[in-house]
Motif scaffolding. Structure first.
Motif, short mmCIF file in Angstrom:
data_model
loop_
_atom_site.label_atom_id
_atom_site.label_comp_id
_atom_site.label_asym_id
_atom_site.label_seq_id
_atom_site.Cartn_x
_atom_site.Cartn_y
_atom_site.Cartn_z
N ALA A 304 0.72 -1.08 0.02
CA ALA A 304 0.08 -0.09 -0.17
C ALA A 304 0.95 1.17 0.04
O ALA A 304 0.91 2.09 0.92
N ASN A 306 0.24 3.93 -1.34
CA ASN A 306 -0.26 5.33 -1.14
C ASN A 306 -1.01 5.47 0.07
O ASN A 306 -2.01 6.41 0.11
N GLN A 307 -0.90 4.54 1.04
CA GLN A 307 -1.79 4.83 2.26
C GLN A 307 -0.65 4.85 3.27
O GLN A 307 -0.56 3.96 4.38
N VAL A 310 -2.37 4.80 7.19
CA VAL A 310 -2.84 3.81 7.47
C VAL A 310 -1.75 2.84 7.56
O VAL A 310 -1.77 2.07 8.71
N ASN A 311 -0.76 2.61 7.05
CA ASN A 311 0.34 1.74 7.30
C ASN A 311 1.06 2.25 8.86
O ASN A 311 1.19 1.37 9.33
N TYR A 488 -7.37 1.65 8.27
CA TYR A 488 -8.00 2.04 6.78
C TYR A 488 -9.08 2.86 7.07
O TYR A 488 -9.23 3.98 6.67
N HIS A 492 -7.67 6.33 5.84
CA HIS A 492 -7.32 6.21 4.61
C HIS A 492 -7.37 7.57 3.71
O HIS A 492 -8.42 8.40 4.21
#
Lengths: 500, 84
Positions: A304, A306-307, A310-311, A488, A492
């Motif tokens: 991921a 682009n997150q 969230v990560n 998320y 997100h």
């Protein structure tokens, strides 16, 4: 000599937790002296990006290192490094004295760990490992050094190298690791670093107040997930599927679901289990935390890209022990910022991803005392059925409260208060604060990486088959997926602000 | 008559041990520890007329391995009422 908690102030001079507060605040307030034009922290050494052939062609220490403060510009880089060593050795030795550590062993252990840390850090700043092919602060080091290849890992390579050095010592040179253990204190180092991170959060709060608050509130929500979702699921799994007894199930569930070793000790104490139980579980947690630290940042950054937030938050809920979580957050931060820069030429501001990981974890840490208190009541009233005979003192919540959090919030709110009430001195305050929250904090992270590797011995997994299997199933099939889903929901689409 | 008494608590791998400068008592579990403590207290003249004691057992954290203490600085303090 015995060590007991009898008063609210017990342990203020004897525990690593409190010493993280003292070390953190000493440096924070030393940094704040810049408000009055006094630079008390500018001697701190800062790394420079360097390239091997350029360095060898004309060797100079000033190509590798420099003092962080403008006032100390003329200081020789090695003198700056020796001062950094001297100041941190002295401060931590004072702490070690009060913690009743063996000072001779601590002196040699810290000296060697400090040396390994800086060696890894300097190597990690070699342009082929660090430089990203993009313009940062008006410079493109990839072009500057005319590189034909490069890993483009940013500062993340230094962290991985430090961890690798520590793990090699911890697993292949066990006698040496035992010698170093007196000074290998990842929790102490990381908690001090987290207090320094409080300053960073203060700086960040002033730049993006709404974003910071959103981050803090989402972290609070993670607390409910850890305590009220993870814990019951893992406990049920332990009791029903793995047929563990009640005590082992509770201790293991807290370790896996909440905040690792500290939670397993707190829970074992709350249910008054024999101390051998949390000791065995803790060995398991430390090893799994290392696996999480190695596997998860790379996985999240790859799956991921682009997150970022969230990560980061998912790490905070998944990786156990403060040291491993902050370390994983730091690696993820460096990896994702570098990868995004490489891909888009746009530089996300550093440390937001790390802050998501740390803030989430801190929220979880804060309530461990309350959770242990609740478990103690359940055990007295429902399991042992000895109400009236046994009482659970409320003071137990305070004794188990993670004290470094106090330092973290003092640094955060104090810095914010200074900049709100005295906006005219913000620039001056920032000069000292930036040295503490950047090179000094990163050094504490590096010390943590080396130390956490030294104390991790994978051979300790032997004989823990059933517990290890439960841990692996709970972690990868329950906690990691749910944590990611929750992260998320809250984060997100959130991206770090663009840096310069 | 009711009185308070403080002990340090530890575990030797087999038994719980509670001790102060006067008494040292062992027990495989807390029920056994409490029973043995009651027996021991009854033999002390000072406690002859005492019917009920409030006992505080502070766990000795120095018995926890050094490497583990950095993660958490407290195990537990046990507060228990015993009827002699």
């Amino acid at each position: 000599m015995t060590s007991t908690n009898k008063k609210w102030y017990s342990g203020m001079l004897e525990t690593e937790d409190w010493w993280a507060v003292w070390l953190g605040l000493i440096m924070f307030f030393a940094g704040m002296a810049s408000i009055w034009g006094v630079d008390l922290v500018g001697w701190m050494t800062k790394l420079k990006t360097w390239e091997f052939t350029h360095l060898m062609a004309d060797f100079s220490w000033s190509k590798l290192l420099k003092p962080a403060g403008k006032v100390y510009k003329g200081m020789h880089p090695l003198l700056s490094l020796m001062t950094t060593y001297g100041v941190f050795l002295t401060l931590t030795m004072i702490g070690a004295h009060f913690q009743k550590l063996n000072l001779r062993k601590y002196f040699w252990g810290f000296t060697i760990i400090f040396g390994i840390t800086w060696l890894a850090w300097i190597i990690g700043h070699e342009a082929h490992f660090k430089a990203v092919d993009a313009i940062v602060k008006g410079k493109n080091y990839f072009e500057k050094y005319d590189l034909s290849w490069g890993l483009q890992l940013g500062g993340g390579f230094s962290y991985m190298l430090a961890l690798a050095f520590g793990l090699i010592i911890g697993n292949f040179f066990k006698g040496f690791a035992t010698f170093l253990k007196e000074a290998a204190k990842p929790e102490w180092f990381i908690k001090t670093a987290i207090v320094y991170l409080g300053i960073k959060l203060g700086v960040m709060s002033m730049k993006a107040t709404g974003f910071t608050m959103e981050l803090a509130l989402a972290g609070a929500a993670a607390t409910f997930v850890a305590y009220l979702l993870f814990w019951p699921i893992v406990y049920t799994l332990a009791r029903r599927v793995f047929k563990l007894n009640r005590d082992a199930s509770a201790v293991l569930s807290s370790g896996i679901s909440i905040c690792g070793v500290s939670a397993s000790i707190a829970t074992a104490g709350a249910i008054r289990a024999k101390p051998v139980l949390p000791i065995a579980v803790s060995m398991l947690i430390v090893i799994f935390a290392m696996l999480e630290l190695v596997i998860l940042p790379t996985t999240y950054a790859t799956v991921a890209p682009n997150q970022p937030m969230v990560n980061g938050a998912a790490l905070g809920m998944t990786v156990k022990t403060d040291g491993a979580d902050a370390a994983a957050g730091a690696i993820l931060d460096e990896m994702m910022v570098s990868a995004h820069l490489k891909k888009t030429g746009e530089k996300w501001e550093e440390d937001w991803i790390l802050s998501a990981a740390v803030l989430t974890k801190i929220w979880i840490d804060v309530f461990i005392g309350v959770w242990a208190f609740v478990l103690a009541l359940v055990w007295v009233y429902k399991v042992e059925k000895t109400p009236g005979k046994t009482k659970v003192p409320l003071s137990e919540i305070w004794y188990r409260f993670p004290k470094f959090v106090i330092g973290y919030f003092i640094a955060w709110f104090f810095y914010v208060a200074v900049t709100i009430w005295f906006p005219e001195i913000t620039g001056l305050a920032k000069e000292g604060a930036n040295i503490v929250q950047s090179p000094m904090r990163k050094m504490m992270f590096m010390l943590t990486f080396v130390s956490i590797g030294i104390i991790t011995d994978f051979s300790k997994l032997k004989g823990m088959g059933k517990l290890a299997l439960l841990y692996a199933i709970a972690l990868f099939l329950v906690i990691a997926p749910i944590a990611y889903g929750v992260a998320y929901i809250f984060h997100h689409g959130m991206l770090p602000p663009i840096g310069h | 008559m009711r009185t308070n008494i403080n002990f340090t608590l530890s575990h030797d791998g087999i038994d719980w041990i509670c001790q102060n400068s006067i008494i040292k008592v062992k027990g495989n579990n807390f029920a056994a520890l409490d029973t043995n403590l009651c027996k021991e207290l009854k033999q002390i003249p000072e406690y002859e007329t005492v019917k009920e004691v409030e006992v505080l057992m502070n766990f000795d954290y120095s018995t926890i391995p050094l490497w583990l203490r950095q993660y958490m600085a407290h195990y537990f303090n046990r507060k228990v009422t015993l009827w002699l």
